[in-house]
Scaffold this active site. Structure first.
Site, PDB file in Angstrom:
ATOM      1  N   GLN A  84     -20.187  41.141  71.302  1.00 35.32           N
ATOM      2  CA  GLN A  84     -21.302  41.945  71.836  1.00 35.32           C
ATOM      3  C   GLN A  84     -21.039  43.441  71.667  1.00 35.32           C
ATOM      4  O   GLN A  84     -21.936  44.190  71.270  1.00 35.32           O
ATOM      5  CB  GLN A  84     -21.509  41.617  73.321  1.00 35.32           C
ATOM      6  CG  GLN A  84     -22.762  42.249  73.915  1.00 35.32           C
ATOM      7  CD  GLN A  84     -22.762  42.258  75.436  1.00 35.32           C
ATOM      8  OE1 GLN A  84     -21.739  41.957  76.076  1.00 35.32           O
ATOM      9  NE2 GLN A  84     -23.890  42.595  76.018  1.00 35.32           N
TER      10      GLN A  84
ATOM     11  N   TYR B  99      -9.447  35.989  83.641  1.00 34.63           N
ATOM     12  CA  TYR B  99      -9.938  37.149  82.878  1.00 34.63           C
ATOM     13  C   TYR B  99      -9.454  38.453  83.526  1.00 34.63           C
ATOM     14  O   TYR B  99      -8.861  39.313  82.864  1.00 34.63           O
ATOM     15  CB  TYR B  99     -11.469  37.083  82.855  1.00 34.63           C
ATOM     16  CG  TYR B  99     -12.174  38.264  82.253  1.00 34.63           C
ATOM     17  CD1 TYR B  99     -11.947  38.652  80.937  1.00 34.63           C
ATOM     18  CD2 TYR B  99     -13.114  38.986  82.996  1.00 34.63           C
ATOM     19  CE1 TYR B  99     -12.618  39.724  80.380  1.00 34.63           C
ATOM     20  CE2 TYR B  99     -13.797  40.054  82.443  1.00 34.63           C
ATOM     21  CZ  TYR B  99     -13.542  40.424  81.133  1.00 34.63           C
ATOM     22  OH  TYR B  99     -14.218  41.478  80.599  1.00 34.63           O
TER      23      TYR B  99
HETATM   24  N1  SER Z   1     -18.988  41.243  81.460  1.00 22.34           N
HETATM   25  C1  SER Z   1     -17.768  40.693  81.954  1.00 22.34           C
HETATM   26  C2  SER Z   1     -17.976  39.344  82.515  1.00 22.34           C
HETATM   27  O1  SER Z   1     -19.007  39.130  83.118  1.00 22.34           O
HETATM   28  C3  SER Z   1     -17.206  41.578  83.024  1.00 22.34           C
HETATM   29  O2  SER Z   1     -16.453  42.579  82.445  1.00 22.34           O
HETATM   30  O3  SER Z   1     -17.132  38.506  82.395  1.00 22.34           O
END
Ligand code: SER
Length: 323
Positions: free
Chosen positions: A12, A140
């Site tokens: 993206q 993450y």
């Molecule tokens: N856009 C990312 C997510 O929603 C957050 O940094 O995982």
């Protein structure tokens, strides 16, 4: 900056960053790499397949292309990271260490994409300051918080010019996001334009930081162009442009598409991830140290997204997403 290597170029952010960098520095001076050959090739210009978990391949790419700046974007986002936490660890952290190790001998500056997810629920989530405790609860977020520290380590210990941004949810119309919690905002606007309706996986009152892609691209480029003597912080700067909830986004969309309807079917995983993130971060340090300032608020972003998505397909080409 004169010559840039982008890792995860088909995603993206990368899709639009590559186009912006080629506009600034010339087509031949930006190498687009991605795990999927086609994703990098689809951007036109110099491209190569690259798996950031392969340290030798990362080193070879830097030796061959000799960039002065590397934008490292390859990562699994929050929802995908919870589905495949071991893979998220290998890609997000292992891939970053490979990039930093190669930079140690080859010398380029490194841009690292961090996130609001690097914070966790143990701190007050309104106006989270630049220097707040980072105790994320998603894989993450954990890989990104640790990544920030490793980037600072390589700067302090080996002199690598590492710089990073804690991006909020990013909204764009060129390449679709993949696997993030904040992706709902893009899906909602796409759903509104395509069929006037959207079922939201988050509660109506879930407030998160967001940013429109042109601001995000400019932030990354301006940070890497900033005078290093002005940077007290490096990894990574809080940056934000707007805060909204699904309810306030829906209200803004109906100003353009009055028949739009948002309903809600809450996904417990996404909701728990969103609830663990800041409602708003404080980005005053980025404003002070390198002059960050946003151009798009909720109204301007929504208007531009809807206008762009209404244009014929060829004018806003859709690219596949990266890992
Ligand atoms: N856009 C990312 C997510 O929603 C957050 O940094 O995982």
């Amino acid at each position: 900056m004169k010559r840039a290597l982008v890792i995860g170029a088909g995603g993206q952010v990368g899709t639009e960053l590559v186009a912006a960098l080629r506009g600034l520095y010339g087509q031949e001076n930006v190498l687009a790499t991605d795990l999927r050959r086609q994703a990098a090739a689809g951007l036109g210009g110099p491209c190569a397949p690259l798996d950031c978990t392969d340290g030798e391949a990362v080193l070879a790419a830097m030796r061959r292309f000799r960039p002065d700046t590397v934008f490292h974007l390859a990562a699994l986002l929050s929802v995908t990271g919870e589905a495949r936490p071991q893979l998220a660890y290998r890609v997000n952290l292992g891939g970053l260490v490979n990039v930093l190790e190669a930079a140690r001998t080859e010398g380029p500056a490194i841009f690292f994409a961090s996130t609001i997810a690097s914070f966790g629920p143990s701190i007050p989530l309104d106006l989270v300051p630049q220097d707040a405790a980072q105790r994320p609860t998603t894989m993450y977020g954990i890989t990104k918080a640790a990544g920030e520290m490793i980037c600072d380590y390589y700067h302090l210990r080996f002199g690598v010019d590492t710089r990073g941004l804690r991006f909020p949810g990013l909204i764009s119309h060129m390449a679709e996001p993949g696997g993030g919690t904040t992706d709902y905002a893009v899906e909602a606007i796409r759903g509104a334009v395509a069929h006037g309706a959207y079922t939201c996986p988050l509660r109506a009152d879930t407030q998160l930081d967001m940013m429109y892609m042109p601001d995000a691209i400019r932030a990354a480029v301006e940070l890497m162009q900033a005078d290093p003597s002005r940077l007290t912080h490096r990894n990574a700067f809080n940056v934000t442009a707007m805060q909204f909830t699904p309810r306030s986004l829906a209200k803004e969309i109906t100003r353009h598409l009055p028949h739009f309807r948002m309903d809600y079917r809450v996904d417990p995983l996404r909701q728990s991830i969103a609830d663990s993130w800041p409602r708003r971060i404080d980005d005053s340090v980025a404003r002070e140290e390198w002059g960050w300032t946003e151009k798009y608020d909720l109204a301007a972003m929504t208007a531009d997204m809807i206008a762009s998505l209404r244009r014929p397909k060829s004018a806003s080409a859709a690219f596949p997403t990266s890992v």
